[in-house]
Design an enzyme around this catalytic site. Structure first.
Site, PDB file in Angstrom:
ATOM      1  N   ASN A  80     -54.531   1.784   7.748  1.00 16.82           N
ATOM      2  CA  ASN A  80     -53.625   0.216   7.234  1.00 16.82           C
ATOM      3  C   ASN A  80     -53.078   0.385   8.616  1.00 16.82           C
ATOM      4  O   ASN A  80     -52.961   0.830   9.392  1.00 16.82           O
ATOM      5  CB  ASN A  80     -53.414   0.088   5.690  1.00 16.82           C
ATOM      6  N   ARG A  81     -51.827  -0.295   8.363  1.00 16.62           N
ATOM      7  CA  ARG A  81     -50.761  -1.404   9.104  1.00 16.62           C
ATOM      8  C   ARG A  81     -49.873  -0.117   8.644  1.00 16.62           C
ATOM      9  O   ARG A  81     -49.506  -0.115   7.422  1.00 16.62           O
ATOM     10  CB  ARG A  81     -50.275  -2.189   8.497  1.00 16.62           C
ATOM     11  N   HIS A 106     -54.871   1.542  11.789  1.00 17.18           N
ATOM     12  CA  HIS A 106     -55.663   2.321  12.033  1.00 17.18           C
ATOM     13  C   HIS A 106     -55.826   3.959  12.779  1.00 17.18           C
ATOM     14  O   HIS A 106     -56.259   4.111  13.060  1.00 17.18           O
ATOM     15  CB  HIS A 106     -57.302   1.852  11.681  1.00 17.18           C
ATOM     16  N   HIS A 175     -63.490   3.198   6.096  1.00 19.63           N
ATOM     17  CA  HIS A 175     -63.600   1.609   6.569  1.00 19.63           C
ATOM     18  C   HIS A 175     -65.171   1.305   6.627  1.00 19.63           C
ATOM     19  O   HIS A 175     -65.451   0.453   7.346  1.00 19.63           O
ATOM     20  CB  HIS A 175     -63.660   1.231   7.600  1.00 19.63           C
ATOM     21  N   SER A 176     -66.062   1.739   5.746  1.00 20.44           N
ATOM     22  CA  SER A 176     -67.838   1.193   5.836  1.00 20.44           C
ATOM     23  C   SER A 176     -67.270  -0.665   5.093  1.00 20.44           C
ATOM     24  O   SER A 176     -66.248  -0.695   4.546  1.00 20.44           O
ATOM     25  CB  SER A 176     -68.392   1.853   4.024  1.00 20.44           C
ATOM     26  N   TYR A 177     -68.271  -1.299   5.899  1.00 18.90           N
ATOM     27  CA  TYR A 177     -68.446  -2.406   5.202  1.00 18.90           C
ATOM     28  C   TYR A 177     -69.666  -2.992   4.191  1.00 18.90           C
ATOM     29  O   TYR A 177     -70.584  -2.604   5.225  1.00 18.90           O
ATOM     30  CB  TYR A 177     -68.484  -3.461   6.391  1.00 18.90           C
ATOM     31  N   ASP A 242     -57.435  -8.615   1.366  1.00 24.03           N
ATOM     32  CA  ASP A 242     -56.857  -7.488   2.590  1.00 24.03           C
ATOM     33  C   ASP A 242     -55.828  -7.026   1.917  1.00 24.03           C
ATOM     34  O   ASP A 242     -55.117  -7.325   2.575  1.00 24.03           O
ATOM     35  CB  ASP A 242     -56.822  -8.363   3.551  1.00 24.03           C
ATOM     36  N   GLN A 281     -57.744  -0.330  -0.990  1.00 25.34           N
ATOM     37  CA  GLN A 281     -57.365  -1.497  -0.295  1.00 25.34           C
ATOM     38  C   GLN A 281     -58.891  -2.356  -0.539  1.00 25.34           C
ATOM     39  O   GLN A 281     -59.870  -2.276   0.177  1.00 25.34           O
ATOM     40  CB  GLN A 281     -57.530  -1.543   1.582  1.00 25.34           C
ATOM     41  N   GLU A 309     -61.482   0.467   0.410  1.00 26.29           N
ATOM     42  CA  GLU A 309     -60.535   1.795   1.104  1.00 26.29           C
ATOM     43  C   GLU A 309     -59.799   2.331  -0.071  1.00 26.29           C
ATOM     44  O   GLU A 309     -58.949   2.045   0.214  1.00 26.29           O
ATOM     45  CB  GLU A 309     -60.518   1.103   2.245  1.00 26.29           C
TER      46      GLU A 309
END
Length: 329
Positions: A80-81, A106, A175-177, A242, A281, A309
């Site tokens: 994340n940020r 990340h 971070h799988s989509y 998000d 997330q 996430e």
């Protein structure tokens, strides 16, 4: 336990070989490569017996070497940020590379998702290991990290461990989509989602938490009962979800509990997520735009996948909140 196989996936000049590990149970096959601990495929059977690969990705190593959207990867040191790429530890200021608007995302320019991990087979899975040297991406301390994937029946487990020689922020996640209709499907609007979280973290215009812990009740972020993603996206400010959903309350922090469930009625596919982490997330692939060509030449447009996430709260190193003690007000 699952059958565990290993094969060569490719070579990165000057860095080494990349292996693919394959975990097989009676209903599910999971494929993982040693570059970034990336999950490259999860293949499962639908209610009519068809087999779908439900994660976005690429056909070859070249795609994953670029991978600007972190498909399938373990991200770190800090997922994340981090606001403005800055933090203070033990009285010392640290400045990270800026790679997401004004923020660090990340783990920086060459985080854990960009390097080749060591690997060894374990019962029902694979253990991947990495040594991140002191000063890596300007984080303090040498970190010994490991990620272990195991498959038992229909359950894929991911265990993260990290040990540092100095105080340093650590926040690892995968971070799988996902698209439960199968990767390459146009959108996730017909998926039903529920997240067992009474509060969430509002964000500012550069996606950093404002510091408020806001109740989800009477907001579009109330996902405590299943809702269709498509209609709910129309109610959410901005391009989509998000946001960090807050899972912890005093007494249950760091204990494993189910936090989210996604159901695709047409295929019958269900995904349930459990975690020991204080947040998850929920991201609806708002920044995919169809320009990335994925597996089998698939195009991945906006809202063609979702991520769940599990992690610590975003920008935790700079925020004055503790997920083990905070209550919404």
């Amino acid at each position: 336990m699952a059958l565990v196989l290993m094969e060569e996936f490719g070579e990165v000049p000057g860095e080494g070989h990349v292996q693919k590990w394959i975990l097989k149970s009676s209903n599910i096959t999971v494929e993982i490569i040693t570059l970034g601990c990336i999950i490259t495929a999860i293949k499962c059977k639908g209610k009519n017996g068809e087999v779908n690969d439900i994660v976005l990705g690429y056909d070859d190593l070249e795609g994953y070497l670029a991978n600007p959207k972190y498909f399938g990867a373990v991200v770190g040191r800090v997922a994340n940020r981090i606001a403005k790429g800055r933090f203070v530890v033990d009285g010392k200021d640290y400045q990270l590379a800026i790679n997401n608007g004004p923020n660090s995302l990340h783990g920086g320019l060459r985080g854990f998702s960009k390097v080749i991990w060591g690997s060894e087979g374990v019962e029902g899975g694979v253990r991947l290991t990495l040594t991140s040297p002191d000063g890596d991406q300007n984080y303090p301390g040498e970190v010994q990290a490991s990620v272990t994937y195991t498959l038992e029946g229909d359950t894929l487990s991911i265990q993260y461990q990290a040990r540092s020689t100095r105080t340093t922020p650590i926040n690892l996640t995968n971070h799988s989509y996902f698209n439960l209709a199968g990767q390459g499907s146009a959108d996730i609007y017909d998926h039903e989602v529920s997240i067992n979280a009474p509060t969430y973290l509002p964000v500012d215009d550069v996606m950093i938490p404002t510091g408020e812990v806001r109740p989800v009740e009477h907001t579009p972020f109330d996902l405590r009962r299943p809702v269709l993603i498509g209609p709910r996206l129309k109610e959410v400010p901005g391009p989509g979800f998000d946001h960090n959903f807050c899972l912890s309350s005093p007494g249950d922090a760091w204990t494993e509990r189910m936090c989210a469930r996604v159901f695709h009625p047409a295929s019958g596919c269900v995904m349930e997520v459990s975690t020991t982490q204080p947040g998850v997330q929920f991201y609806t692939a708002n920044f995919l735009d169809g320009s990335f060509k994925g597996k089998g030449g698939a195009s991945y447009p906006k809202h063609s996948a979702f991520c769940l996430e599990t992690q610590n709260w975003p920008d935790a190193v700079n925020q004055n909140n503790d997920p083990t003690h905070l209550q919404a007000v």
